[in-house]
Design a protein around this motif. Sequence first.
Motif, PDB file in Angstrom:
ATOM      1  N   ARG A 296       8.302  -4.277 -10.996  1.00 14.41           N
ATOM      2  CA  ARG A 296       7.966  -5.668 -11.320  1.00 14.41           C
ATOM      3  C   ARG A 296       9.236  -6.478 -11.575  1.00 14.41           C
ATOM      4  O   ARG A 296       9.304  -7.664 -11.225  1.00 14.41           O
ATOM      5  CB  ARG A 296       7.024  -5.706 -12.515  1.00 14.41           C
ATOM      6  CG  ARG A 296       5.700  -5.014 -12.216  1.00 14.41           C
ATOM      7  CD  ARG A 296       4.627  -5.404 -13.206  1.00 14.41           C
ATOM      8  NE  ARG A 296       3.404  -4.668 -12.930  1.00 14.41           N
ATOM      9  CZ  ARG A 296       2.518  -4.982 -11.993  1.00 14.41           C
ATOM     10  NH1 ARG A 296       2.714  -6.048 -11.235  1.00 14.41           N
ATOM     11  NH2 ARG A 296       1.418  -4.259 -11.816  1.00 14.41           N
ATOM     12  N   ARG A 297      10.238  -5.853 -12.159  1.00 16.47           N
ATOM     13  CA  ARG A 297      11.508  -6.559 -12.364  1.00 16.47           C
ATOM     14  C   ARG A 297      12.156  -6.870 -11.021  1.00 16.47           C
ATOM     15  O   ARG A 297      12.638  -7.996 -10.802  1.00 16.47           O
ATOM     16  CB  ARG A 297      12.444  -5.715 -13.216  1.00 16.47           C
ATOM     17  CG  ARG A 297      13.812  -6.365 -13.419  1.00 16.47           C
ATOM     18  CD  ARG A 297      14.685  -5.531 -14.307  1.00 16.47           C
ATOM     19  NE  ARG A 297      16.022  -6.122 -14.446  1.00 16.47           N
ATOM     20  CZ  ARG A 297      16.992  -5.613 -15.202  1.00 16.47           C
ATOM     21  NH1 ARG A 297      16.786  -4.498 -15.893  1.00 16.47           N
ATOM     22  NH2 ARG A 297      18.168  -6.199 -15.257  1.00 16.47           N
TER      23      ARG A 297
ATOM     24  N   ARG B 222      13.511 -10.623  -6.707  1.00 19.51           N
ATOM     25  CA  ARG B 222      13.390 -10.848  -5.260  1.00 19.51           C
ATOM     26  C   ARG B 222      12.729 -12.202  -4.980  1.00 19.51           C
ATOM     27  O   ARG B 222      13.153 -12.935  -4.085  1.00 19.51           O
ATOM     28  CB  ARG B 222      12.594  -9.708  -4.640  1.00 19.51           C
ATOM     29  CG  ARG B 222      12.590  -9.683  -3.133  1.00 19.51           C
ATOM     30  CD  ARG B 222      12.176  -8.301  -2.632  1.00 19.51           C
ATOM     31  NE  ARG B 222      10.986  -7.821  -3.306  1.00 19.51           N
ATOM     32  CZ  ARG B 222      10.734  -6.526  -3.531  1.00 19.51           C
ATOM     33  NH1 ARG B 222      11.579  -5.604  -3.135  1.00 19.51           N
ATOM     34  NH2 ARG B 222       9.627  -6.167  -4.139  1.00 19.51           N
ATOM     35  N   ARG B 223      11.715 -12.546  -5.737  1.00 16.37           N
ATOM     36  CA  ARG B 223      11.053 -13.838  -5.546  1.00 16.37           C
ATOM     37  C   ARG B 223      12.013 -14.987  -5.861  1.00 16.37           C
ATOM     38  O   ARG B 223      12.005 -16.027  -5.179  1.00 16.37           O
ATOM     39  CB  ARG B 223       9.787 -13.913  -6.399  1.00 16.37           C
ATOM     40  CG  ARG B 223       8.653 -13.035  -5.880  1.00 16.37           C
ATOM     41  CD  ARG B 223       7.430 -13.068  -6.792  1.00 16.37           C
ATOM     42  NE  ARG B 223       6.419 -12.142  -6.337  1.00 16.37           N
ATOM     43  CZ  ARG B 223       5.442 -12.417  -5.469  1.00 16.37           C
ATOM     44  NH1 ARG B 223       5.362 -13.643  -4.957  1.00 16.37           N
ATOM     45  NH2 ARG B 223       4.563 -11.507  -5.106  1.00 16.37           N
TER      46      ARG B 223
ATOM     47  N   SER C  65       3.552  -7.862  -3.410  1.00 13.68           N
ATOM     48  CA  SER C  65       4.628  -7.155  -4.092  1.00 13.68           C
ATOM     49  C   SER C  65       4.370  -7.178  -5.590  1.00 13.68           C
ATOM     50  O   SER C  65       4.046  -8.239  -6.131  1.00 13.68           O
ATOM     51  CB  SER C  65       5.973  -7.822  -3.782  1.00 13.68           C
ATOM     52  OG  SER C  65       7.021  -7.235  -4.522  1.00 13.68           O
ATOM     53  N   PRO C  66       4.462  -6.023  -6.257  1.00 11.42           N
ATOM     54  CA  PRO C  66       4.701  -4.682  -5.714  1.00 11.42           C
ATOM     55  C   PRO C  66       3.608  -4.274  -4.722  1.00 11.42           C
ATOM     56  O   PRO C  66       2.448  -4.599  -4.895  1.00 11.42           O
ATOM     57  CB  PRO C  66       4.676  -3.784  -6.945  1.00 11.42           C
ATOM     58  CG  PRO C  66       5.015  -4.690  -8.090  1.00 11.42           C
ATOM     59  CD  PRO C  66       4.408  -6.012  -7.739  1.00 11.42           C
ATOM     60  N   ILE C  67       4.020  -3.548  -3.713  1.00 14.32           N
ATOM     61  CA  ILE C  67       3.151  -3.249  -2.581  1.00 14.32           C
ATOM     62  C   ILE C  67       2.074  -2.236  -2.962  1.00 14.32           C
ATOM     63  O   ILE C  67       2.287  -1.352  -3.794  1.00 14.32           O
ATOM     64  CB  ILE C  67       4.004  -2.723  -1.408  1.00 14.32           C
ATOM     65  CG1 ILE C  67       3.244  -2.776  -0.096  1.00 14.32           C
ATOM     66  CG2 ILE C  67       4.526  -1.307  -1.684  1.00 14.32           C
ATOM     67  CD1 ILE C  67       4.109  -2.494   1.131  1.00 14.32           C
TER      68      ILE C  67
END
Length: 391
Positions: free
Chosen positions: A316-317, A322-323, A341-343
Amino acid sequence: MLDILDGARERLARASDPVPCAVATIVSAQGSVPRPVGTSMLVGADGALHGSLSGGCVEGAVLEACREALETGRSSLRSFGFSDEDAFAVGLMCGGSLEVLIQPFAPPPPGTQSPLGTVNDPSPAAYVTRLPRESDAPRTVAPEGDDADGPRAVLLAGDGAEEVRGALTMLLPPELLEAGSAQVAAMLREARTGTLRLPAGASTIDLFVESRIRPAHLVVCGANAFGQALVEAARPLGLRITLCDHRPAFTDPTAFPGAEVVRAWPHRFLAAAAERGDLDARSMVCVLTHDPKVDVPVLATALRLDIAYVGAMGSRRSDRDRRTALREAGVDEEALSRLRSPIGLDLGAESPAEVAIAILAEILAVRAERRTVEPLRDGSGPLHARTATSG
């Protein structure tokens, strides 16, 4: 029919010992049934058996019908299905109903073309069969009247208007050719399989159209244990699978059987694939690389494409970071909302094999437009989508 076409052709075309065969195909289904319309089973005169229509419920009866067709040379339609209350006693345990087309195929005379086309033909776009009008089963499949000895089916290798029209002249009378050709071509473009009902005076002419287009494309970015497990798990789904990674040391094709292995930066490969037309609205991209310098460019590229699924692995971090990086790269909020995501689904998966199942489960849910997923025992209603008849 199309799922076993190659096997049927090969049996009929054996040079030294051609083998007659019969093919049973589900042409309509109602209620809860195990397999979809278009599913086929092949029975060879030598005893060979390939495929399954119901997972065991009606296979014995279908096998006998195929053997009868091989003896008589006659095609027929057979119906299987009873109410939920008495299905177990009769044999169709799911309680739905099936209509099954039984077609015998004999090896062609020397120098003539097989009724299933030739092995070197291009992959067909559709197999179109004219079904009989209503009468007591078993029913002949050949068209009635003066053309009763005409072809029962045609094999199409494209969806062009002229090509479809030319092929259907073998199955339809002139007055129905225009309307029938347009409707069959529409089914091919939309990759639909089902029965097309055309009004013909006081009755109807029914065409069973089984369409096939190229498989949906799954692009797996990341030549690691998770990518390897995902390729392996996805292989039975009939997808076109590409494994992409820019590191030559990790992209040994023998490590990813069933996938095309591409050694390239994933974002460059994805952009080139989109330009070539190798991606469409059914395509899926799974980013399993765990590397921001790879993840961000490929996700930015993927989220700008009209494709079905974009997922990325990470904590999650990692997802938050990434976002943020994707926003800085110019990806807007609407596009970001499509990122899975997470996938994967929350199945408690830990090992690469378990994670692969969780990813594919989410892909199936997205394809079925399921916003929430729950155990089947907690739901109600039919387990399988009903198949409509066009008309």
